[in-house]
Write a protein that holds these residues in place. Structure first.
Motif, short mmCIF file in Angstrom:
data_model
loop_
_atom_site.label_atom_id
_atom_site.label_comp_id
_atom_site.label_asym_id
_atom_site.label_seq_id
_atom_site.Cartn_x
_atom_site.Cartn_y
_atom_site.Cartn_z
N GLN A 87 0.79 -1.25 0.05
CA GLN A 87 0.08 0.00 0.01
C GLN A 87 0.89 1.02 -0.06
OE1 GLN A 87 -3.90 0.70 0.17
NE2 GLN A 87 -2.88 2.51 -0.36
N GLN A 88 0.46 2.06 -0.71
CA GLN A 88 1.40 3.55 -0.56
C GLN A 88 0.69 4.37 0.22
OE1 GLN A 88 1.31 4.61 -5.00
NE2 GLN A 88 2.96 3.21 -5.61
N PHE A 89 1.56 5.22 0.78
CA PHE A 89 1.11 6.00 1.93
C PHE A 89 1.52 7.48 1.69
CE2 PHE A 89 0.56 1.91 4.07
CZ PHE A 89 -0.45 2.07 4.68
N GLN A 90 1.04 8.58 2.26
CA GLN A 90 1.59 9.89 2.47
C GLN A 90 1.47 9.96 3.98
OE1 GLN A 90 -0.93 12.53 -0.09
NE2 GLN A 90 0.49 12.20 -2.01
N ASP A 91 2.44 9.83 4.57
CA ASP A 91 2.66 10.20 6.03
C ASP A 91 1.97 8.82 6.39
OD1 ASP A 91 3.93 12.34 5.96
OD2 ASP A 91 2.23 13.61 6.15
N ALA A 92 0.70 9.10 7.40
CA ALA A 92 -0.14 7.73 7.83
C ALA A 92 -1.20 7.54 6.99
CB ALA A 92 -0.24 7.98 9.28
N THR A 93 -1.47 8.28 5.86
CA THR A 93 -2.77 7.98 4.96
C THR A 93 -2.24 7.05 4.00
OG1 THR A 93 -3.37 10.51 5.91
CG2 THR A 93 -4.45 9.42 3.76
N PRO A 94 -3.37 6.26 3.61
CA PRO A 94 -3.22 5.28 2.47
C PRO A 94 -3.73 6.20 1.23
CG PRO A 94 -4.42 4.23 4.40
CD PRO A 94 -4.13 5.62 4.60
N VAL A 95 -2.98 5.90 0.24
CA VAL A 95 -3.21 6.82 -0.93
C VAL A 95 -2.61 5.79 -2.19
CG1 VAL A 95 -2.82 9.10 -0.10
CG2 VAL A 95 -0.83 7.78 -1.10
N GLY A 96 -3.10 6.09 -3.28
CA GLY A 96 -2.58 5.25 -4.42
C GLY A 96 -2.87 3.94 -4.56
N ALA A 97 -1.68 3.20 -5.00
CA ALA A 97 -1.91 1.97 -5.39
C ALA A 97 -1.71 0.89 -4.25
CB ALA A 97 -0.57 1.52 -6.35
N SER A 98 -2.33 -0.11 -4.39
CA SER A 98 -2.25 -1.25 -3.47
C SER A 98 -2.45 -2.72 -4.08
CB SER A 98 -3.32 -1.03 -2.15
OG SER A 98 -4.76 -1.23 -2.90
N GLY A 99 -2.04 -3.59 -3.47
CA GLY A 99 -2.24 -4.89 -4.12
C GLY A 99 -2.01 -6.16 -3.23
N THR A 100 -2.51 -7.17 -3.84
CA THR A 100 -2.07 -8.48 -2.84
C THR A 100 -1.62 -9.54 -4.04
OG1 THR A 100 -3.66 -8.03 -1.09
CG2 THR A 100 -2.97 -10.27 -1.43
N ARG A 101 -0.69 -10.19 -3.87
CA ARG A 101 -0.28 -11.26 -4.73
C ARG A 101 0.31 -12.42 -4.06
NH1 ARG A 101 1.04 -9.06 -10.10
NH2 ARG A 101 -1.12 -8.06 -10.55
N SER A 102 -0.05 -13.49 -4.75
CA SER A 102 0.80 -14.97 -3.89
C SER A 102 1.59 -15.45 -5.20
CB SER A 102 -0.54 -15.90 -3.51
OG SER A 102 -1.28 -15.14 -2.36
N TYR A 103 2.74 -16.18 -4.66
CA TYR A 103 3.40 -16.80 -5.60
C TYR A 103 3.73 -18.29 -4.75
CZ TYR A 103 3.97 -12.16 -7.53
OH TYR A 103 3.50 -10.84 -8.01
N LEU A 104 4.00 -19.28 -5.48
CA LEU A 104 4.56 -20.50 -5.05
C LEU A 104 6.11 -20.69 -5.91
CD1 LEU A 104 1.49 -23.12 -4.98
CD2 LEU A 104 3.25 -22.43 -2.93
N ILE A 105 6.89 -20.69 -5.03
CA ILE A 105 8.43 -20.85 -5.53
C ILE A 105 8.91 -22.15 -5.66
CG2 ILE A 105 10.74 -19.80 -5.49
CD1 ILE A 105 8.40 -17.65 -5.82
N ASP A 106 9.29 -22.42 -6.69
CA ASP A 106 9.70 -24.02 -6.82
C ASP A 106 8.84 -25.17 -6.41
OD1 ASP A 106 11.73 -23.22 -8.57
OD2 ASP A 106 13.52 -23.23 -6.60
N LYS A 107 7.60 -24.85 -6.43
CA LYS A 107 6.60 -25.91 -6.08
C LYS A 107 5.48 -25.98 -6.92
CE LYS A 107 4.13 -27.20 -1.86
NZ LYS A 107 4.46 -28.60 -1.67
#
Length: 691
Positions: free
Chosen positions: A264-284
């Motif tokens: 999550q992007q922040f300006q000081d303590a305020t969430p702003v702009g882009a955010s996201g969630t991603r999952s990856y399975l590495i070598d499995k």
């Protein structure tokens, strides 16, 4: 990643001397010495100029340097080589080194070193350039590292007292969060979105990023980590007084992890702009199974006050010891016990299909007290898109769902784990309402959560999407006519049906015709036949649901005719025990069953036409739907699909007890399928005479 080193005998590797030579430039070397040691004199060290000045932080590394330099002094005789005393009962150890993981927040790469002797040192190279010498504590090494976006590889070279080096390497591919991603990845360097006007913060434990989360300053190293904690898997999910047959058990071994990245992007303590969630399975990989990843603030699932997956406060206040399933947070229902999370679902090859916010509740009644719990997912505008738009069930026409169930197989999680899914699947060629089912692997906040089934949920949304009808005009009842979905008074039509059946002679054609105007009798016959053939002992007094369209329309789709139709579900207690069990006689004669549960079938059997339709339809199902070949093929297909995943699931949950017990229960279902048709033909003849 662990690699065993080749044995070099007593020869001291000149590559080690090369490192010692460069380090020695910062130490006092006798004047005139042009080489770190005589055996290497005249050798060319082409990479020496690129090496960085080193600082030894560990005593073991300094000791290694001292002994190496001492061995090169012309005036000091080499120490005699004393062969180790070997225990003939044990194989001599071979040095090895591994790269185990990366703590991205603190910037430390870590691994393991083991070998012979007391001297252990680890040099770390990035893209062929020496990064430095790692700190070694016991058999663990670590080094601080801030990776650059353009780097490609890491190599570590470890040394022990025998002088035998061990090597391990790791190749890293670039991975950009902003581009479409697949679940399965090799070890990677993940780049997160940044902004000149905001600070990007991230988490790797599933929690929502806050103004106190780590600041993103360099690419994140994603690898198949070893030894990382999996704290959620160690939280008991039912109370200690639970019967031992289904009490929570800790994992039997290490729990595997996926990499879950939230930013999550922040300006000081305020969430702003882009955010996201991603999952990856590495070598499995999970082979032929799709994967779901759920990401949630752990407090929502495991907190004492409001966590939906634990006994929690509700159990502490009133454990209800006299009730079989007890009491707990997980038995609570309704909007107050819905929690926000992020849902990702990946097809077999790892391509993303669903990625969105949603709501979640515990699904099930008694089974919610089992350690491994079913979940119900809600697509809502409160969290993201209003639907899960994806064709998640092959062979189904629908590609949009409002609610989905992530089921653990109910009580069958202790046994075969395929029972309900397999038996409902046998009925696909009938007109009965069924829940599409697909075995799926689940990860929760990156921790392996075992085998589940992705299922449709019976509700007004299901019926509306199946039949193209107005969901607000759907009534769903259960058991003796209790309102499940709809408006108060919607149950009156069904209660009037029961009242008519109780007080009228259904042997008369006109009375049967009236009943047929209120309920779909052919649907009812298929429903009764399926439950009777399956020998479901948790029915007809339980697990009964039925529905109708409350504003009938003539001349339209059959679903809008206003008649009652039945919903097949929860077959966890079917296809168990004695294949010769006479479930037909139970339905027709058992006085212990509540009157409402058998009223319709018993009264309808007084009509000769209905009886002939019932017996004829049952014979057809025995020859086709329930033929031995067809049923065993269905069971074997599902068992084969999940067989490779069963060992990991058992290691995680302890249920079924073992792979052997799982195979026993699957084989028992196969035996049941082989013998059941013959017995049921005998039951039909006993009840209705030769046919």
């Amino acid at each position: 990643m662990r690699f065993r080193a080749p044995h070099l005998g007593t020869q001291m590797a000149c590559a080690v001397h090369e490192r010692v030579w460069d380090v020695s430039q910062e130490m006092r070397i006798p004047a005139g010495r042009t080489s770190p040691c005589q055996p290497c004199a005249g050798r060319s060290f082409p990479g020496r100029q690129a090496l960085m000045p080193l600082r030894f932080k560990s005593r073991s590394a300094l000791l290694w340097l001292t002994i190496s330099l001492s061995a090169c002094r012309e005036d000091v005789p080499p120490a005699p080589v004393v062969p180790p005393i070997e225990d003939p009962r044990e194989e001599q150890s071979v040095p090895y080194v591994s790269i185990d993981g990366m703590d991205n927040a603190s910037g430390f790469l870590r691994g393991t070193i083991q070998g012979q002797g007391d001297i252990r040192a680890v040099e770390v190279h990035v893209d062929g350039v020496l990064l430095g010498w790692a700190e070694v504590n016991g058999d663990q090494w670590s080094i601080q590292w801030l990776p650059g976006a353009a780097m490609h590889s890491i190599e570590v070279v470890a040394h022990d007292g025998s002088g035998t080096p061990a090597r391990a390497s790791l190749a890293l591919q670039p991975l950009d969060f902003a581009t479409p991603h697949a679940l399965y990845q090799p070890p990677s360097l993940l780049t997160l979105p940044t902004s000149e006007s905001a600070t990007t913060r991230y988490t790797l434990d599933g929690s929502t990023p806050t103004a106190h989360s780590p600041i993103y300053t360099s690419p994140l190293v994603l690898m198949r980590s070893q030894g990382e904690p999996t704290p959620l898997s160690l939280i008991p999910t039912n109370p200690p007084e639970t019967p031992v047959e289904w009490r929570w058990l800790p994992p039997r071994g290490p729990v595997s992890r996926a990499a879950v990245v939230r930013f999550q992007q922040f300006q000081d303590a305020t969430p702003v702009g882009a955010s996201g969630t991603r999952s990856y399975l590495i070598d499995k990989s999970h082979g032929p199974l799709p994967v779901m990843s759920l990401t949630v603030d752990a407090e929502h699932f495991f907190g004492f006050e409001h966590g939906i997956y634990v006994p929690g406060r509700i159990h502490a206040e009133d454990p209800m010891p006299d009730v079989m399933w007890g009491n707990g947070n997980y038995h609570q229902s309704g909007k107050d016990w819905e929690r926000p999370l992020h849902v990702e679902w990946f097809e077999v090859e790892g391509q993303p299909v669903i990625s969105q916010g949603a709501g979640v509740r515990i699904h099930g009644s008694g089974s919610a007290a089992l350690p491994h719990k079913s979940l119900r997912l809600y697509a809502k505008e409160d969290y993201g898109p209003k639907t899960f738009r994806a064709a998640v069930f092959p062979g189904e026409a629908l590609d949009e769902y409002t609610r989905l169930i992530v089921r653990t197989s109910g009580q069958d999680l202790l046994y075969s784990k395929i029972r309900d899914c397999a038996l409902q699947g046998l009925l696909r060629e009938t007109a009965l309402h069924l829940q599409a089912c697909r075995p799926t692997v689940l990860y929760l906040n990156g921790e392996y959560w075992g085998l589940h089934e992705l299922r449709e949920r019976y509700d007004e949304y299901y019926l509306a999407s199946r039949h193209g009808i107005d969901r607000k005009k759907v009534a769903i009842l259960e058991l003796d006519g209790m309102l499940d979905t709809g408006e108060e008074g919607d149950e009156s039509h069904y209660l009037a049906l029961l009242d008519f059946v109780r007080n009228n002679d259904l042997s008369l054609p006109e009375n049967l015709a009236h009943v047929e105007s209120m309920m779909d009798v052919d649907d009812f016959i298929d429903y009764q036949i399926a439950e009777i053939f399956f020998a479901n002992t948790d029915w007809p007094h339980n697990n009964v649901k039925f529905w109708r369209y409350v504003q009938p329309e003539s001349g339209g789709a059959a679903a809008k005719d206003g008649r009652w139709r039945w919903l097949v579900y929860d077959l966890d207690n079917a296809f168990l025990g004695d294949p010769g069990y006479d479930s037909l006689a139970r339905v027709m004669t058992d006085e212990a069953l509540p009157e409402w549960s058998v009223l319709l079938i018993r009264q309808l059997m007084t009509n000769a036409d209905f009886k002939n339709r019932f017996v004829s339809r049952f014979q057809w199902h025995l020859d086709n739907t329930f033929s031995e070949e067809r049923v065993t093929a269905q069971l074997e297909s599902l068992a084969d699909l999940i067989a490779a995943e069963i060992p990991a699931h058992i290691e995680r949950w302890g249920y079924p007890e073992s792979v052997e017990s799982w195979r026993y229960y699957v084989d028992a279902m196969r035996d049941f399928a082989t013998q059941r048709p013959t017995y049921v033909r005998q039951h039909l003849e006993v009840s209705f005479g030769p046919f």
